[in-house]
Motif scaffolding. Structure first.
Motif, short mmCIF file in Angstrom:
data_model
loop_
_atom_site.label_atom_id
_atom_site.label_comp_id
_atom_site.label_asym_id
_atom_site.label_seq_id
_atom_site.Cartn_x
_atom_site.Cartn_y
_atom_site.Cartn_z
N TYR A 23 33.51 44.18 46.89
CA TYR A 23 32.58 44.59 48.20
C TYR A 23 31.29 44.44 48.23
O TYR A 23 30.21 45.04 47.46
N GLU A 67 40.83 46.44 47.57
CA GLU A 67 41.53 45.29 47.86
C GLU A 67 40.07 43.79 48.07
O GLU A 67 39.64 44.37 48.92
N GLN A 70 38.84 43.05 51.55
CA GLN A 70 38.91 43.79 52.29
C GLN A 70 37.91 44.81 52.81
O GLN A 70 36.87 44.77 52.22
N GLU A 71 37.94 44.72 54.21
CA GLU A 71 36.64 45.05 55.24
C GLU A 71 36.26 46.30 54.60
O GLU A 71 36.85 47.28 54.75
#
Length: 242
Positions: A23, A67, A70-71
């Motif tokens: 992320y 994951e 994902q945010e």
């Protein structure tokens, strides 16, 4: 980031940017790095410009339940750590000399009765240790057999000492410092830290000063010594069984 050398920036950039990006946004990055040491299988670095970087092993990604895509935010990440029972050790401040301050330091003459200590100072150093509390000795981690050791004297008595040990695979030397209670506030710690830092720089090492976030006296000393805050660094706690 702070105006420190490329050596420091590259050292910290490597584990947090080498790997698969899980992320990323303007202020928060999570990277999966399978090459992290066991005792650093989760690391968090918050730099002085308020950017937070996380690096962790694939095993810890699975354990925490992360994951790709994902945010995420720092708050969500820390919540997931808690839910998975993964504890962090407790962050340290990281301080270094800026390039400008290093140039000043390498040219200055250190004031006071400050000199490098050797094995010949074993008796003097033992007396110094005997006058310090066990808690202070544990917190400071100043040892006569470290890579470099400097002491500050008052009326021929060792009243403050600092020692350094280089980190593996990096031109960075971690330091600890201890001043006997009765001699604090007189500038001894500042002088020995600057003296040993000047020595380290001459040997090609970047002095690194670490302290816990709640250690106000140590933080104040870092600033008084001319060090610049680089960021806050945390790793997985040894009490975490995962």
């Amino acid at each position: 980031m702070a105006v420190v050398s490329e050596t420091i920036i590259d050292f910290w950039r490597k584990p947090f940017l080498d790997g698969e990006v899980l992320y990323r946004n303007e202020v928060f990055t999570v990277v999966v790095n399978p090459n992290l040491d066991e005792d650093r299988r989760v690391m968090v670095l918050e730099t002085s410009d308020n950017k937070v970087m996380v690096t962790l092993t694939p095993t810890m990604v699975e354990k925490i339940g992360l994951e790709i895509g994902q945010e995420l935010s720092e708050g969500i990440f820390r919540q997931k750590l808690n839910e998975a029972g993964v504890m962090l050790h407790g962050a340290d401040f990281l301080f270094y000399f800026s390039e400008e301050d290093k140039n000043v330091l390498v040219q200055e003459e250190i004031e006071g009765e400050v000199r490098q200590l050797t094995a010949q100072d074993n008796t003097v150093f033992s007396q110094f240790e005997g006058a310090a509390s066990e808690q202070d000795l544990d917190d400071a981690y100043v040892e006569l057999d470290h890579w470099a050791v400097f002491g500050s004297f008052e009326q021929k008595r060792l009243v403050a000492a600092t020692s350094m040990y280089p980190w593996q695979d990096a031109q960075i030397a971690d330091l600890g410092v201890l001043t006997l209670q009765a001699f604090r506030g007189k500038g001894h710690a500042r002088r020995v830290v600057r003296a040993i830092s000047k020595y380290a720089l001459a040997k090609g090492y970047e002095p690194q000063y670490r302290c816990q976030l709640d250690n106000e006296a140590s933080t104040a000393l870092a600033k008084a010594t001319g060090l610049t805050l680089f960021g806050k660094w945390d790793v997985i706690s040894p009490d975490s069984v995962y």
